[in-house]
Design a protein around this motif. Structure first.
Motif, PDB file in Angstrom:
ATOM      1  N   LEU A  87      33.007  19.351 -88.948  1.00 43.52           N
ATOM      2  CA  LEU A  87      33.934  20.229 -89.341  1.00 43.52           C
ATOM      3  C   LEU A  87      35.216  20.495 -88.710  1.00 43.52           C
ATOM      4  N   ALA A  88      35.020  20.382 -87.426  1.00 43.17           N
ATOM      5  CA  ALA A  88      36.066  20.535 -86.496  1.00 43.17           C
ATOM      6  C   ALA A  88      37.100  19.336 -86.505  1.00 43.17           C
ATOM      7  N   ASN A  89      36.661  18.217 -86.863  1.00 39.91           N
ATOM      8  CA  ASN A  89      37.504  16.795 -87.166  1.00 39.91           C
ATOM      9  C   ASN A  89      38.475  17.337 -88.390  1.00 39.91           C
ATOM     10  N   GLN A  90      39.836  17.169 -88.365  1.00 37.48           N
ATOM     11  CA  GLN A  90      40.790  17.573 -89.311  1.00 37.48           C
ATOM     12  C   GLN A  90      40.915  16.432 -90.424  1.00 37.48           C
ATOM     13  N   ASP A  91      40.383  15.049 -89.777  1.00 40.04           N
ATOM     14  CA  ASP A  91      40.454  13.929 -90.778  1.00 40.04           C
ATOM     15  C   ASP A  91      39.248  13.926 -91.911  1.00 40.04           C
ATOM     16  N   ILE A  92      38.316  14.681 -91.407  1.00 40.93           N
ATOM     17  CA  ILE A  92      37.235  14.387 -92.570  1.00 40.93           C
ATOM     18  C   ILE A  92      37.597  15.608 -93.554  1.00 40.93           C
ATOM     19  N   THR A  93      37.341  15.028 -94.673  1.00 40.33           N
ATOM     20  CA  THR A  93      37.545  15.976 -95.941  1.00 40.33           C
ATOM     21  C   THR A  93      36.405  16.334 -96.794  1.00 40.33           C
ATOM     22  N   GLU A  94      35.257  15.563 -96.492  1.00 46.03           N
ATOM     23  CA  GLU A  94      34.009  15.933 -97.008  1.00 46.03           C
ATOM     24  C   GLU A  94      32.817  15.259 -96.293  1.00 46.03           C
ATOM     25  N   VAL A  95      31.650  16.421 -96.205  1.00 40.84           N
ATOM     26  CA  VAL A  95      30.615  16.256 -95.356  1.00 40.84           C
ATOM     27  C   VAL A  95      29.307  16.268 -96.515  1.00 40.84           C
ATOM     28  N   MET A  96      28.392  15.067 -96.384  1.00 42.54           N
ATOM     29  CA  MET A  96      27.405  14.945 -97.355  1.00 42.54           C
ATOM     30  C   MET A  96      26.056  14.897 -96.402  1.00 42.54           C
ATOM     31  N   ALA A 111      14.930  18.252-103.885  1.00 40.25           N
ATOM     32  CA  ALA A 111      15.488  17.184-103.022  1.00 40.25           C
ATOM     33  C   ALA A 111      14.233  16.496-102.459  1.00 40.25           C
ATOM     34  N   LEU A 112      13.968  15.296-102.575  1.00 40.13           N
ATOM     35  CA  LEU A 112      12.878  14.501-102.136  1.00 40.13           C
ATOM     36  C   LEU A 112      12.922  14.249-100.731  1.00 40.13           C
ATOM     37  N   LYS A 113      14.124  13.735-100.269  1.00 34.25           N
ATOM     38  CA  LYS A 113      14.219  13.394 -98.736  1.00 34.25           C
ATOM     39  C   LYS A 113      14.486  14.679 -97.752  1.00 34.25           C
ATOM     40  N   GLY A 114      14.477  15.767 -98.229  1.00 35.71           N
ATOM     41  CA  GLY A 114      14.689  16.899 -97.416  1.00 35.71           C
ATOM     42  C   GLY A 114      16.091  17.769 -97.828  1.00 35.71           C
ATOM     43  N   PRO A 115      16.060  18.825 -97.154  1.00 37.22           N
ATOM     44  CA  PRO A 115      17.220  19.655 -97.561  1.00 37.22           C
ATOM     45  C   PRO A 115      18.682  18.901 -97.467  1.00 37.22           C
ATOM     46  N   CYS A 116      19.547  19.048 -98.624  1.00 34.78           N
ATOM     47  CA  CYS A 116      20.890  18.398 -98.624  1.00 34.78           C
ATOM     48  C   CYS A 116      21.945  19.448 -98.596  1.00 34.78           C
ATOM     49  N   ILE A 117      22.951  19.255 -97.872  1.00 34.65           N
ATOM     50  CA  ILE A 117      24.233  19.890 -98.028  1.00 34.65           C
ATOM     51  C   ILE A 117      25.497  18.951 -98.539  1.00 34.65           C
ATOM     52  N   THR A 118      26.204  19.681 -99.188  1.00 37.33           N
ATOM     53  CA  THR A 118      27.528  19.108 -99.455  1.00 37.33           C
ATOM     54  C   THR A 118      28.520  19.854 -99.374  1.00 37.33           C
ATOM     55  N   ILE A 119      29.464  19.610 -98.372  1.00 34.54           N
ATOM     56  CA  ILE A 119      30.736  20.543 -98.104  1.00 34.54           C
ATOM     57  C   ILE A 119      32.118  19.676 -98.264  1.00 34.54           C
ATOM     58  N   ARG A 120      32.687  20.311 -99.223  1.00 29.10           N
ATOM     59  CA  ARG A 120      34.067  20.025 -99.527  1.00 29.10           C
ATOM     60  C   ARG A 120      35.147  20.823 -98.701  1.00 29.10           C
ATOM     61  N   LYS A 121      35.722  20.138 -97.745  1.00 29.76           N
ATOM     62  CA  LYS A 121      36.401  20.743 -96.812  1.00 29.76           C
ATOM     63  C   LYS A 121      37.722  21.132 -97.187  1.00 29.76           C
ATOM     64  N   PHE A 122      38.320  22.445 -96.742  1.00 32.17           N
ATOM     65  CA  PHE A 122      39.692  22.820 -96.896  1.00 32.17           C
ATOM     66  C   PHE A 122      40.442  22.714 -95.686  1.00 32.17           C
ATOM     67  N   SER A 123      41.588  22.095 -96.051  1.00 38.64           N
ATOM     68  CA  SER A 123      42.428  22.085 -94.771  1.00 38.64           C
ATOM     69  C   SER A 123      42.939  23.102 -94.144  1.00 38.64           C
ATOM     70  N   ASP A 124      43.012  23.426 -92.742  1.00 39.36           N
ATOM     71  CA  ASP A 124      43.554  24.529 -92.219  1.00 39.36           C
ATOM     72  C   ASP A 124      44.980  24.879 -92.680  1.00 39.36           C
ATOM     73  N   LYS A 125      45.885  23.730 -93.024  1.00 38.21           N
ATOM     74  CA  LYS A 125      47.173  23.937 -93.425  1.00 38.21           C
ATOM     75  C   LYS A 125      47.073  24.072 -94.792  1.00 38.21           C
ATOM     76  N   LYS A 126      47.838  24.984 -95.362  1.00 37.86           N
ATOM     77  CA  LYS A 126      47.986  25.183 -96.655  1.00 37.86           C
ATOM     78  C   LYS A 126      48.992  24.270 -97.187  1.00 37.86           C
ATOM     79  N   LEU A 127      48.481  23.472 -98.334  1.00 36.94           N
ATOM     80  CA  LEU A 127      49.234  22.347 -98.671  1.00 36.94           C
ATOM     81  C   LEU A 127      50.227  22.858 -99.805  1.00 36.94           C
ATOM     82  N   THR A 128      51.526  22.437 -99.910  1.00 36.50           N
ATOM     83  CA  THR A 128      52.377  22.521-100.870  1.00 36.50           C
ATOM     84  C   THR A 128      52.796  21.290-101.561  1.00 36.50           C
TER      85      THR A 128
END
Length: 559
Positions: free
Chosen positions: A217-226, A294-311
């Motif tokens: 989450l600290a990496n600004q280049d990453i937009t989604e974590v699964m 979830a058969l393989k274990g707990p799953c999390i999907t995160i859609r990251k929002f940029s710290d900078k508000k897009l215009t």
């Protein structure tokens, strides 16, 4: 494997046994690996456990006790052959048969590679070796972090720590000191390349933070974590999916992370309610699903929002839209046209909705309705409403539809619904048709025409037995503009179509295409090539604005 030797009071050998399991017990019961007799010996007296740091002994005697080096213990380790372990008058000697320490790996082993020209096969072999060493080092960190985390929980239990009564800063300070103590106690067992500070950070992140997600989450280049499983995490970067080397230590660590995310929001997740939608502090969208679904274990999907508000300037820079289309959608919002943003999953609908909301005049009262609050409006007069799931008794649920109905009584100038996916579509259409012009929402569909068909289905989901002709009349009169957004195979997101709804003819809703994206193939890097073009059609309301003397730019519609 380890060996247990028992000596009687006179130092004579009673029995010697090798334990091939991870845990073995000694006591007066026949079930133990060694049976010793005596009135001070419990049926289950001592448990010996092989862990990453060595062999540990635990008192399970319920009162008869164990001493190690003349000190009464509850749990002790790692033990050595020199430790004096006494159980009911018997001495136990523990001997490690094989080395439990993970062999050290030096990532710099290849630093002395001869300065000769390598073949392509040689370069590939070197690259594969380096990658394998990196993975092995990561595995070592995860194994030791798992062990230290378990030891941390034991120590917290022994010390009766009540962290609920402490501030987050105090919790981090106390646990940090405890983790450092544990690492110091096993420092001799740690491989040289495992840095103590890095190991401490991994453990603390899992204990009081978001674990492996902190780094991602600290990496600004990453937009989604699964998170597919605790050791199987994928990320989206620049529109492309890749597997991350970062992992959790266990399924329990993933569950703890989910609990930390949802607890402040008053939501829950368990076997009776194994799915949940939530958000992070920065507004990033979170979905979690756990076993048994979830058969393989707990799953999390995160859609990251940029710290900078897009215009809209950012959308132009990303080639998502062009200047003429920006000018048109701005006019649509300012002139209170009802707009639906349509698109597939991950196409950027919410981002576009945020940008469109920037055009709403600051003097207007805006009410937003969402499942999990994600929208960040810049207007000063905004009321944000969020749906609520049912509690453990199945009561207290507040749906999007309930909130849309309620917000009509809150004197809104604009209604912004994060996403229509069910019966709330009917209430949204009624709001649009009863004076709440300028409303905005999103929905899932592949084309503008599909969007209209989905609206019909969603209205029927409200449970009202309405004829399709009546529903189409509602849609045709309520919705003015449909903006279609798509995500392409190269990861780019583009507005592929902007259409105006012009009315109903012969039972069919009429769409007037204003702008579209015309694809012209791919470039040498495999990225989409194309242009945004105007179809030459002029929206009806532009002609009305021009007739009323309002300055409008008609040149943007020239094909």
């Amino acid at each position: 494997m380890f060996e247990l030797k028992v000596l009687d009071k006179k130092g004579r050998e009673v029995e010697t046994v090798r334990c091939g399991a991870d845990a073995c017990e000694i006591g007066s019961s026949r079930d133990g690996i060694i049976r010793i007799r005596g009135w001070r010996v419990s049926p289950r007296h001592a448990r010996f456990t092989r862990e990453l740091a060595g062999i540990f002994i635990e008192d399970v005697s319920n009162g008869n006790g164990i001493t190690v080096n003349d000190t009464l213990i509850e749990r002790h380790g790692p033990v050595s052959e020199q430790d004096l372990i006494m159980i009911g008058g018997y001495q136990v000697i523990v001997k490690l048969i094989e080395d439990t320490q993970v062999s050290a790996i030096d990532p710099n082993d290849l630093a002395g590679t001869p300065a000769v020209e390598l073949t392509e096969e040689g370069k590939l072999a070197v690259s594969q070796k380096l990658s394998q060493e990196k993975r092995d080092l990561r595995d070592q960190y995860m194994e030791w972090a798992k062990y230290i985390h378990q030891e941390l929980l034991r120590q917290m239990d022994l010390r009766r720590m009540h962290i609920d009564e402490l501030t987050p800063a105090m919790v981090r300070e106390q646990l940090s000191g405890l983790v450092d103590e544990i690492i110091a106690s096993i420092a001799s067992q740690l491989p040289e390349q495992v840095k103590h500070a890095d190991l401490s950070k991994i453990v603390l992140d899992e204990a009081i933070g978001l674990g492996a997600l902190e780094e991602l989450l600290a990496n600004q280049d990453i937009t989604e974590v699964m998170v597919n499983a605790y050791n199987d995490i994928y990320i989206e970067k620049a529109g492309q999916l890749t597997k991350s080397e970062v992992t959790f230590t266990s399924d329990a660590a993933v569950m703890s992370t989910i609990e930390r995310i949802i607890s402040p929001l008053g939501r829950r997740i368990d076997e009776s309610s194994p799915m949940v939608d939530a958000r992070l502090a920065d507004g990033s969208r979170v979905n979690a699903i756990i076993p048994p679904l979830a058969l393989k274990g707990p799953c999390i999907t995160i859609r990251k929002f940029s710290d900078k508000k897009l215009t809209d300037r950012d959308l132009i820079a990303y080639a998502t839209i062009n200047e003429s289309m920006v000018s048109f959608v701005r006019m649509c919002v300012e002139q209170k046209k009802n707009i639906i943003v349509s698109g597939g999953t991950g196409s950027g609908k919410t981002t576009l909705l945020n940008i469109l909301s920037n055009y709403i005049p600051a003097a207007e009262r805006v009410i937003t309705v969402e499942d999990a609050a994600e929208l960040k409006l810049v207007q000063p007069h905004v009321v944000s409403l969020e749906a609520r799931p049912a509690n453990m008794e199945g009561r207290g649920q507040v749906t999007i539809r309930d909130l849309v109905k309620n917000c009509l009584r809150m004197r809104p100038d604009r209604i912004v619904v994060g996403e229509c996916r069910g019966g709330e579509a009917l209430d949204m259409l009624q709001a649009m048709n009863t004076g709440h012009d300028g409303s905005l929402t999103t929905a899932h569909a592949n084309t503008p025409r599909d969007m209209l068909r989905r609206m019909e289905v969603m209205v029927l989901m409200a449970g009202m037995d309405l004829p399709v002709s009546a529903i189409r009349e509602q849609i045709a009169s309520a919705v003015h503009i449909v903006i279609q957004q798509s995500r392409f195979g190269d990861g780019s997101r583009k507005i592929t179509n902007i259409s105006e709804i012009t009315g109903l003819e012969s039972g069919t809703i009429q769409l007037n295409e204003i702008f579209r994206f015309q694809q012209d193939g791919f470039d040498e890097n495999g990225r989409i090539k194309g242009n945004f073009v105007a179809t030459g059609m002029v929206p009806k309301f532009y002609e009305e604005l021009q007739a009323r003397g309002i300055a409008v730019d008609m040149s943007i519609f020239q094909s």
